[in-house]
Design a protein around this motif. Sequence first.
Motif, short mmCIF file in Angstrom:
data_model
loop_
_atom_site.label_atom_id
_atom_site.label_comp_id
_atom_site.label_asym_id
_atom_site.label_seq_id
_atom_site.Cartn_x
_atom_site.Cartn_y
_atom_site.Cartn_z
N PHE A 1 12.51 37.69 -34.75
CA PHE A 1 11.56 38.22 -35.33
C PHE A 1 11.68 37.29 -36.86
N LEU A 2 12.82 37.14 -37.14
CA LEU A 2 13.17 36.36 -38.23
C LEU A 2 12.45 34.93 -38.16
N GLY A 3 12.26 34.10 -37.06
CA GLY A 3 11.84 33.11 -36.83
C GLY A 3 10.14 33.03 -36.82
N ILE A 4 9.57 34.43 -36.43
CA ILE A 4 8.24 34.69 -36.56
C ILE A 4 8.06 34.78 -37.95
N ASN B 1 12.76 42.84 -32.37
CA ASN B 1 12.37 41.94 -31.53
C ASN B 1 11.29 42.33 -30.58
N PRO B 2 10.28 41.43 -30.19
CA PRO B 2 9.13 41.67 -29.56
C PRO B 2 9.52 41.54 -28.11
N LEU B 3 10.37 40.81 -27.79
CA LEU B 3 10.97 40.71 -26.28
C LEU B 3 11.79 41.85 -25.72
N LYS B 4 11.87 42.68 -26.51
CA LYS B 4 12.52 44.02 -26.24
C LYS B 4 11.65 45.02 -25.74
N TYR B 5 10.21 44.93 -25.91
CA TYR B 5 9.38 45.86 -25.67
C TYR B 5 9.34 46.01 -24.19
N THR B 6 8.85 47.55 -23.75
CA THR B 6 8.79 47.40 -22.33
C THR B 6 7.76 46.61 -21.73
N HIS B 7 6.51 46.50 -22.41
CA HIS B 7 5.46 45.53 -21.91
C HIS B 7 5.22 44.33 -23.05
N ALA B 8 5.94 43.44 -23.22
CA ALA B 8 5.79 42.42 -24.05
C ALA B 8 4.19 41.92 -23.86
N SER C 1 0.96 34.39 -36.75
CA SER C 1 2.40 34.97 -36.86
C SER C 1 2.34 36.07 -37.85
N ALA C 2 1.43 36.24 -38.69
CA ALA C 2 1.45 37.37 -39.65
C ALA C 2 1.00 38.69 -38.64
N TRP C 3 0.08 38.20 -37.82
CA TRP C 3 -0.41 39.29 -36.80
C TRP C 3 0.62 39.76 -35.84
N VAL C 4 1.52 39.00 -35.33
CA VAL C 4 2.66 39.27 -34.52
C VAL C 4 3.40 39.96 -35.31
N VAL C 5 4.18 39.45 -36.55
CA VAL C 5 4.88 40.32 -37.43
C VAL C 5 4.32 41.78 -37.56
#
Length: 266
Positions: A16-19, A82-89, A48-52
């Motif tokens: 997340f910090l990288g994004i 962390n977006p990689l932790k979501y059930t359905h990335a 990137s702002a949208w992903v944040v």
Amino acid sequence: MVHQNGRSERRISSVFLGIVAVMAVTGWAVWTGYAASPGLAVFLFVTSAWVVSLCLHEYAHARTALHGGDITVGAKGYLTLNPLKYTHALLSIVLPVVFVILGGLGLPGGAVYIERDRIRGRWRHSLVSAAGPLTNVAFAAVCTAPFWLDALDGVPVTFRFALAFLALLQVSAAILNFLPVPGLDGYGVIEPWLSHRARRELAPLAPFALIGVFALLWIPQVNQVFFDVVQAVLRTLGVSDLETYCGHDLYRFWLEQDGFCSVPTD
């Protein structure tokens, strides 16, 4: 040990910090005009702002659920952003980004698994569902603040266009999310107040209802009505149709740019 585990479960992830870092650097490039390609800089900044904002959306669901009684969200990694932790990335990150690229639409994400049986009280259930889209509302308020505060003096035109398009994504996501359709957060807000029979009958419709909403948005007439509503909201916040149009035009840097949106150069 428990205390250390609790802290690690809530530590903001490096992903997340990288994004956020990408958003900050590309936002600076848009503001200063340092980038060789203004369109590419706008694309990277807005994406990137949208992903944040998607990460904050899911975090809001999880954090509200935690305070509502679901203590399992920490162990699942939902509090790390962390977006990689979501059930359905794929549903929470990839598809929303693809929809922005293809159609300029703020597609709602939604892939944190909340153990609802741990949460007591209908108001708490409704608040868990409402927390996500309310984050989009807050993000839209921040993006449009220079417009409704009449504080645009000194804001570079390219950055203003980028903010206008980002605001459009947030408003469209909030409106879509608040629709009382099974599978969307708006339905999650009202579901606790429905009878057990109604909830049982509507539950199997969730995947199909969600697909139906997006299918309807591909119909030109429906799409026009939807974006008319979005633009009407933005106009009340001081953002003009031209500014959102030019923001979207710059975002699609791989296409020929409209002459109306030419960015002044020194």
